[in-house]
Design an enzyme around this catalytic site. Structure first.
Site, short mmCIF file in Angstrom:
data_model
loop_
_atom_site.label_atom_id
_atom_site.label_comp_id
_atom_site.label_asym_id
_atom_site.label_seq_id
_atom_site.Cartn_x
_atom_site.Cartn_y
_atom_site.Cartn_z
CB CYS A 1 -0.85 0.04 1.25
SG CYS A 1 -1.75 -1.51 1.53
NE ARG B 1 4.13 2.00 -1.69
CZ ARG B 1 5.30 1.40 -1.59
NH1 ARG B 1 6.24 1.66 -2.47
NH2 ARG B 1 5.54 0.54 -0.63
CD1 TRP C 1 -2.79 -4.55 -4.85
CD2 TRP C 1 -1.49 -5.61 -3.36
NE1 TRP C 1 -2.47 -5.78 -5.36
CE2 TRP C 1 -1.67 -6.45 -4.48
CE3 TRP C 1 -0.70 -6.07 -2.31
CZ2 TRP C 1 -1.10 -7.71 -4.57
CZ3 TRP C 1 -0.13 -7.32 -2.40
CH2 TRP C 1 -0.33 -8.13 -3.53
CG ASN D 1 2.94 -1.06 2.82
OD1 ASN D 1 2.34 -2.00 2.33
ND2 ASN D 1 4.14 -0.68 2.43
N GLY D 2 1.76 -3.51 4.96
CA GLY D 2 2.45 -4.71 5.45
C GLY D 2 1.43 -5.75 5.86
CD GLU E 1 10.65 -8.26 -18.09
OE1 GLU E 1 10.47 -9.16 -17.26
OE2 GLU E 1 10.26 -7.10 -17.91
CE LYS F 1 6.98 -5.73 -17.82
NZ LYS F 1 8.08 -6.02 -16.98
CG HIS G 1 10.50 -31.77 -25.50
ND1 HIS G 1 10.83 -33.08 -25.78
CD2 HIS G 1 11.53 -31.01 -25.95
CE1 HIS G 1 12.02 -33.11 -26.36
NE2 HIS G 1 12.46 -31.87 -26.48
CE LYS H 1 7.91 0.02 -10.07
NZ LYS H 1 8.17 -0.57 -11.39
#
Ligand code: M6R
Length: 622
Positions: free
Chosen positions: A2, A27, A74, A100-101, A495, A499, A518, A617
């Site tokens: 957050c 965030r 979040w 936050n946490g 990557e 994205k 495979h 983020k």
């Protein structure tokens, strides 16, 4: 994760808090809220939804007061809702907390508090904090408890922190103490901004830059008490901490969109400059010959003798570690193990204290990455961090730090942080190779000359975004997108797929091209787009076969390869070319069209690339 913020000064707090929350919105954006203390009362406004919803609500009814705290959430515990939004208050409404946490023992604490008559209103873990502080506040008011030499408010916060297990960056205000904000951190970033007649608090530097560039990065288990004219620091045992503040080099403009539609697009376009900023301080010309100077980290020959390199990281940073695996083995001939931090931390890994342990993290605050780093440290490893965040936990706890100097990265989807991580990895690989006597003067000089050309080559790709935009317009609705490649191209495929999936919500996967047959090839049909990364010249025939195998099953294809290369003309659906560099350095350039493709697909699908659903983020919780 957050975003949290706080303001105490002479200005009205509400606009300052909202401005800071705007900068922290990346965030978390499930809900937002503020609490403002106006002499005799705390007013709380909090709403489910993005910050704009809260702003509209506040515009209807101003909240006066020059001290306040703000939060953008979040969700971890409890669905996004008005009730679960922060700040949380105690039952009488005279204490407010943002956090936050994750409070890991919140279940036990909740039962303990309920047994004492506390009624909970939300499903959050955070609510236990405010009730605990309230409990100790009242207990201390009756009979002094705990840490002597501190006032009632601080004592109550410290007592509550002593009961909490887990991670927190938090801020508390109390009606009876209208001249201060108390903040504390453990395993979750928190920065105090030192202003002129005002002091501030934020989870991240950009939220402070309108006011100041002098900061305290709060240390582990540190507590700050912010007054209008000064800030006191304590340990969580109530002992005073005296230390100098830090100066932030970024300016406020670097953290704005600067005319781009989204931060992500701006950050993609900043890559040429970011490459230069990463390279320039490390490249020194001695007697007309370029050399890599790592005086900043004191890298010496003993590091080059490492029998093995272990790299851990998460997400995009792990992909940089995958490129690192190929780069260190190719140039320095040191065996490399690259592992996902959340796997490494629980793996009981085999360990040699002479190993070089490299930890990569944009934020320097990712919980799993920090845990892996601490495990390695405990076992006696030498830790080299590659990070973008000065003052981050990773930077502070590592033996050596190589900063990426990408500047603030706000977009949730990492772009310039990734490519600058790659640049650091290549510099390290070349330096170790040189120290190990594996590159003669000429090969070393040639490699450095190639790296110096990268910023201009990246710029050239960015001048051709229209081609990628057209390609995205033709394929943004595909049901499946598979990125394939071999060696360095495989790392870039990983990557590229991340994205695309994180911002466009398209099902995309990366495959080592040789693995297709495979199993994964069973998925290929007419609704599939295959993006082939084809920059490893020695493997051209191999990847060409893989492209043909997927085309035969109806897939459309895009091949990303070198300018002037015609090997794929007859078999590719479409081709995007990038300026030629040495094959091992291709990831620095080949990822750029993939970033742009993801960006344009997200926009065409109506998504906000800066705020992908369900993502944050920096993941400061496990
Ligand atoms: O801050 P970090 O580099 O440690 O973050 C690691 C990942 O969470 C991060 O790279 C994530 O995968 C990004 N959303 C990728 O775009």
């Amino acid at each position: 994760m957050c975003g949290i913020t706080g303001y105490i000064g002479c200005k009205q707090a509400t606009p300052e808090l909202l401005r800071a929350l705007k900068k922290l919105e990346y965030r978390g954006y499930d809900s937002a809220g503020i609490a403002v203390l106006n002499g005799s009362r705390i007013t709380v406004r909090k709403m489910k939804g993005a910050l704009g919803v809260l702003e509209r609500k506040i515009a209807e009814e101003a909240i006066p007061g020059t001290l306040g705290i703000g939060h953008t959430r979040w969700a971890t515990h409890g669905e996004p809702s008005d009730t679960n939004a922060h700040p949380h208050t105690n039952l009488s409404g005279n204490i407010a907390v943002i956090h936050n946490g994750i409070i890991e023992n919140y279940g036990v604490l909740k039962e303990w508090l309920q047994a004492r008559g506390v009624v909970f209103r939300s499903q959050t873990d955070t609510e236990v904090i405010v009730h605990l502080i309230d409990f100790y506040y009242n207990a201390a008011a009756i009979a002094p408890i705990g840490i002597p030499g501190t006032d009632l408010f601080l004592r109550a916060v410290l007592e509550a922190l002593g009961r909490i297990e887990g991670s927190y960056g938090l801020a508390v205000i109390a009606r009876d103490f209208p001249d201060r904000i108390i903040a504390a951190r453990k395993d979750s970033p928190l920065i105090v901004g030192l202003g002129d007649g005002e002091n501030l608090l934020a989870s991240d530097v950009p939220a402070l830059l309108d006011h100041t560039r002098e900061v305290y990065y709060l240390g582990e288990r540190e507590v700050a008490v912010l007054y209008r004219d000064h800030v006191d620091l304590f340990t969580d045992q109530g002992e005073r901490v005296i230390r100098p503040s830090s100066h932030v080099d970024w300016d406020a403009q670097a953290a704005e969109k600067g005319g781009y539609a989204h931060f992500m697009l701006k950050e993609i376009h900043e890559q040429p400059r970011a490459f230069t900023d990463t390279l320039r301080p490390r490249l020194k010309i001695a007697d007309g010959t370029p050399d890599i100077n790592f005086d900043e980290i004191g890298l010496d020959a003993s590091w080059a003798d490492a029998p093995r390199i272990v790299i851990t990281a998460c997400g995009t940073a792990w992909h940089a570690g995958m490129v690192g695996k190929y780069a260190f083995e190719h140039f320095a001939r040191i065996p490399v193990e690259t592992d996902i931090a959340s796997e490494y931390r629980y793996r009981n890994p085999v360990f040699n204290p002479r190993d070089l342990f490299i930890v990569i993290s944009q934020s320097g605050e990712t919980a799993d990455t920090l845990a892996a780093m601490r495990l390695a440290k405990q076992k006696g490893a030498r830790i080299l961090a590659i990070t973008n965040a000065v003052g981050s936990t990773l930077a502070r706890e590592s033996d050596l730090v190589l900063y990426t100097w990408a500047g603030p990265e706000i977009g949730v989807a990492s772009t310039k942080a990734f490519t600058t991580q790659l640049m650091c990895v290549y510099l390290l690989a070349l330096k170790l190779a040189r120290l190990r006597g594996l590159l003669d003067g000429r090969a070393y000089r040639d490699a450095l000359t190639s790296l110096q050309a990268i910023p201009a080559q990246a710029q050239k790709i960015l001048e051709n975004t229209a081609a990628i935009q057209r390609f995205a317009a033709g394929h943004f609705n595909k049901g499946k997108v598979f990125f394939i490649g071999r060696q360095f191209d495989y790392a870039v495929s990983l990557e590229s797929a991340l994205k695309l999936k994180e911002i466009s919500y398209t099902h995309s996967e990366a495959f080592a091209a040789g693995e297709l047959k495979h199993g994964p090839i069973a998925l290929v049909d007419r609704d599939t787009l295959v993006v082939a990364l084809a920059t490893q010249t020695a493997l051209f025939d191999k990847i060409a076969s893989n492209i043909q195998e997927t085309a035969a099953r109806g897939a459309a294809s895009l091949v990303i390869t070198w300018e002037g290369e015609h090997r794929f003309d007859k078999i590719a659906g479409e081709i995007f070319t990038i300026p030629r560099t040495d094959d091992p350095f291709s990831p620095l350039l080949s990822i750029i069209p993939a970033q742009l493709f993801a960006y344009y697909c997200a926009v065409l699908r109506g998504n906000d690339p800066d705020k992908p659903r369900n993502l944050a983020k920096s993941v400061t919780v496990e």
